[in-house]
Enzyme design. Sequence first.
Site, short mmCIF file in Angstrom:
data_model
loop_
_atom_site.label_atom_id
_atom_site.label_comp_id
_atom_site.label_asym_id
_atom_site.label_seq_id
_atom_site.Cartn_x
_atom_site.Cartn_y
_atom_site.Cartn_z
N GLU A 190 -3.27 11.03 3.22
CA GLU A 190 -4.26 10.79 4.27
C GLU A 190 -4.38 12.09 5.04
O GLU A 190 -3.39 12.56 5.62
CB GLU A 190 -3.82 9.66 5.19
CG GLU A 190 -3.83 8.32 4.50
CD GLU A 190 -3.72 7.21 5.51
OE1 GLU A 190 -4.76 6.59 5.80
OE2 GLU A 190 -2.61 6.98 6.00
N GLU A 195 0.84 -1.20 0.00
CA GLU A 195 0.00 0.00 0.00
C GLU A 195 0.88 1.25 0.00
O GLU A 195 1.83 1.35 0.77
CB GLU A 195 -0.89 -0.04 1.24
CG GLU A 195 -1.70 1.21 1.51
CD GLU A 195 -2.51 1.09 2.79
OE1 GLU A 195 -3.15 2.08 3.18
OE2 GLU A 195 -2.48 0.00 3.42
#
EC number: 3.2.1.91
Length: 452
Positions: free
Chosen positions: A235, A230
């Site tokens: 974020e 990932e």
Amino acid sequence: MFSKFALTGSLLAGAVNAQGVGTQQTETHPQMTWQSCTSPSSCTTNQGEVVIDSNWRWVHDKDGYVNCYTGNTWNTTLCPDDKTCAANCVLDGADYSSTYGITTSGNALSLQFVTQSSGKNIGSRTYLMESSTKYHLFDLIGNEFAFDVDLSKLPCGLNGALYFVTMDADGGMAKYSTNTAGAEYGTGYCDSQCPRDLKFINGQGNVEGWTPSTNDANAGVGGLGSCCSEMDVWEANSMDMAYTPHPCETAAQHSCNADECGGTYSSSRYAGDCDPDGCDWNPFRMGNKDFYGSGDTVDTSQKFTVVTQFHGSGSSLTEISQYYIQGGTKIQQPNSTWPTLTGYNSITDDFCKAQKVEFNDTDVFSEKGGLAQMGAGMADGMVLVMSLWDDHYANMLWLDSTYPVDADASSPGKQRGTCATTSGVPADVESSDASATVIYSNIKFGPIGATY
């Protein structure tokens, strides 16, 4: 990220992932354009589309309307075990706007946090498609990925996350014969937390060993997890942001069993073959407390551009850097202010090792292969994920507050933002910030230096 989980949220009654396809709702993917660039003045527009993850969809018996899963509990008649559940249940099409609060306009994707229709939907996770039946695979090494984001309406506790994972382009159809829904219906999710809240994994149910959540009325944890590498490009909320690579020893999508999965869902966080923590760059955590936020250098009250560069060639990844553009001004990432980290303003293996020592964190990143192993995953192509979620495990405090909450905030790396340690409780944000929205737009991709 420190405590990521698959974005099930509070879903509509019966929402779950399954592997066959129903006929009650037509599946029509929202259209979204994006650009491939060879130079800032030479970009080609691509006609893309997005699909919602299958974990959000209504799943029912293949011959009617009976839910296979309601609240956070399986229908034991239809789903007595993993294989029988896959045979009995189908997932249906999605009403993107009315049910899930997902809309597109030109090159923009808007995700609404809470959407009320016949039920209540919380958050969403979407994927960029190459065609109606295949996810688009991005070859990141040697290239840069740029996008605009408006997260001015995202408060403490929410996460507008844009990231890449090594999902199969077809959603797992070729690997798993019982998966006949595929990418068209958003199947095949995986990430570095080896999520165990997925209702179906590898073409079978995740019924056996399922434990309903104690604080999420629509989620639970099963006996299987779905793992893969990932790359968290972004974020963030209006308070804080981070970008973070998470390598796995096996980069491609693969399943795991129970607590051997590690990650957020398991009793031993580091038991699996993936790095659940990653090597994060959060400007606030790096000591630059006035760089990002409303009215700061990167002013989150206004839209801005994020450009992430993946330095290297072939399968060799040597550095990940990020800069920003706002109001026509290029804003470079500042160097860390911590004494042992002042020479760094990007992610390299040397930085990651030094950061783990400075912050007294377990260096799972290096143990799992660091940037070399991250590059191995990128070389096979990665799927773009665009999402909005809240955190039933750690209230997003790992992103925007002091974490762990009992840590000395003055200790290196423990304060990640200014949000209160009591903030981010899902029941609170789902009530007070139901109208929160994130907008991703103007995606550009090409060789380093080609987008801006």
